[in-house]
Design a protein around this motif. Sequence first.
Motif, short mmCIF file in Angstrom:
data_model
loop_
_atom_site.label_atom_id
_atom_site.label_comp_id
_atom_site.label_asym_id
_atom_site.label_seq_id
_atom_site.Cartn_x
_atom_site.Cartn_y
_atom_site.Cartn_z
N ALA A 164 0.81 -1.22 0.00
CA ALA A 164 0.00 0.00 0.00
C ALA A 164 0.84 1.27 0.00
CB ALA A 164 -0.93 0.01 1.22
N ALA A 165 2.12 1.15 0.37
CA ALA A 165 3.00 2.32 0.42
C ALA A 165 3.35 2.79 -0.99
CB ALA A 165 4.27 1.97 1.19
N SER A 166 3.75 4.05 -1.09
CA SER A 166 4.16 4.60 -2.39
C SER A 166 5.51 4.06 -2.83
CB SER A 166 4.23 6.13 -2.29
OG SER A 166 2.99 6.66 -1.91
N GLY A 167 6.32 3.65 -1.88
CA GLY A 167 7.63 3.09 -2.18
C GLY A 167 8.18 2.38 -0.96
N VAL A 168 9.17 1.53 -1.18
CA VAL A 168 9.78 0.78 -0.07
C VAL A 168 11.30 0.91 -0.20
CG1 VAL A 168 10.07 -1.47 1.01
CG2 VAL A 168 7.87 -0.86 -0.01
N LEU A 169 11.92 1.34 0.88
CA LEU A 169 13.37 1.50 0.95
C LEU A 169 13.91 0.41 1.86
CD1 LEU A 169 15.72 3.55 0.20
CD2 LEU A 169 15.25 4.61 2.42
N VAL A 170 14.84 -0.41 1.37
CA VAL A 170 15.40 -1.50 2.17
C VAL A 170 16.91 -1.34 2.29
CG1 VAL A 170 13.56 -3.12 1.58
CG2 VAL A 170 15.62 -3.03 0.16
N ILE A 171 17.49 -1.98 3.33
CA ILE A 171 18.90 -1.75 3.63
C ILE A 171 19.82 -2.82 3.07
CG2 ILE A 171 18.35 -0.46 5.71
CD1 ILE A 171 19.13 -2.98 7.33
N HIS A 172 19.26 -3.82 2.41
CA HIS A 172 20.11 -4.90 1.89
C HIS A 172 19.40 -5.57 0.72
CE1 HIS A 172 22.61 -8.60 1.93
NE2 HIS A 172 23.50 -7.85 2.56
N ASP A 173 20.18 -6.11 -0.21
CA ASP A 173 19.57 -6.76 -1.37
C ASP A 173 18.79 -8.01 -0.97
OD1 ASP A 173 19.35 -6.66 -4.34
OD2 ASP A 173 20.24 -8.67 -4.17
N ARG A 174 19.20 -8.68 0.11
CA ARG A 174 18.43 -9.83 0.60
C ARG A 174 17.03 -9.39 1.01
NH1 ARG A 174 21.65 -14.49 2.39
NH2 ARG A 174 19.88 -15.13 3.68
N PHE A 175 16.93 -8.22 1.62
CA PHE A 175 15.62 -7.69 1.98
C PHE A 175 14.80 -7.40 0.73
CE2 PHE A 175 16.20 -5.76 6.50
CZ PHE A 175 16.81 -6.92 6.92
N ARG A 176 15.44 -6.84 -0.29
CA ARG A 176 14.73 -6.53 -1.53
C ARG A 176 14.11 -7.80 -2.12
NH1 ARG A 176 15.05 -7.35 -6.54
NH2 ARG A 176 17.03 -8.47 -6.30
N ARG A 177 14.88 -8.87 -2.15
CA ARG A 177 14.38 -10.12 -2.74
C ARG A 177 13.17 -10.64 -1.96
NH1 ARG A 177 20.00 -11.46 -3.20
NH2 ARG A 177 19.84 -13.06 -1.57
#
Length: 412
Positions: A164-177
């Motif tokens: 539902a958020a406009s964007g998501v900022l993550v601190i690691h590529d593992r989190f992105r996956r």
Amino acid sequence: MKILIIGVNYAPEISGIAPYTTAMAEGLVAQGHQVNVITGIPHYPQWSNYTNFTGLTRTETINGVNVRRVRHVIGSGGMGLSRILQEVTFGLGAAISPWHKPDVVLAVSPALISTGFQVLRGRLGKAPVTVWVQDLYSNGAREIGGSDTKGKLLEQLESAVLKAASGVLVIHDRFRRHVVDDLGVKEENVCVSRNWSHIDISLAADPGEVRRKYFGDAELVAIHTGNMGAKQYLENIVNAARLADQRGSKVVFGLVGNGSRREALEELGRGIDHLVFVPSLDDAEYAAMLQCADVLLVNEKPGLRESAVPSKLTSYFIQGKPVVAATETDSATSDEVRAAGAGPIITPGDPAALLATVEDMAGSVNRASQYGASARRFAEEHLSAASAFQRVGSWLAGLSAVRSSVTTKEME
């Protein structure tokens, strides 16, 4: 650009997420943005109202950042009822606070439940809200020992909030996956920006004095810093110190910081000569503590793989000291230590292996130096605060531009 940052942790808290949220706010101000912050009562890692905050709200200005604090229940760590009440009460307090028409909102998770309230208000008010994910709740619930039902419920909640958020900022590529593959967030809505080394070595107190103050004439000092909670499973270090006692080892282990498990750990470690508990330190003493150690430790509960990347690693790497990581070989933490070439990765929950590996560092000066040099080089090349601020500022500007474009079309 008017930016609103909402997160329950902020200065004067000196560990965990707070230093990053604080530095990000101040870094964005330095770029010329107008930044407001809504945050909570200083409470971490003690999980207590240690500044004796009174009243329902308070406003102050910290290094050019307008900060509004809202009262909330203070939990006790973990994801029990008190923690849920903390997130709900903070979330409601932040959601009903004046937002002053920001161009974009950056909501920090943890706290996830609180962030859900901010995403909802943003959607109702047509303010773009991006979520800055420092920990993954759904994985954490499973890995720390929660039930599958609890994990599934948290996964559904986390997925709903992030989608539902406009964007998501993550601190690691593992989190992105995980966010894309498992939580269903569109890949184009996710940005990766690592945390950075926030310790200023030049402002450190005298390392020699700090070492003598806490460790006397110990020949070899290995320290773990930061939160003392369930994820860290610091019983492993206490048991390694007990083995050091029994074997007459030269190693003295230090546990630096505070947290929900500190009292239990102190009781477990009572009478162990090769174990020292150090309170939370100010920035100068903390930097000196890292510099005076021979080995820096990161320790995780067996089975922990995906839920977090310890924030302490950014401070560790810049010191140029070897890091011994007791963590699963396929964890996000091991990925980071391996990428930095910072030190050996050993089986978590094995105190004998921990003691042996730390002792090995003492007997392998050249290898320890190589690990330390590699870690510092990685920090200098990849963990720059300035590049993180620039990247996040550009990401937020893009979200704001999308919102402005949509608003203009609606007015036409």
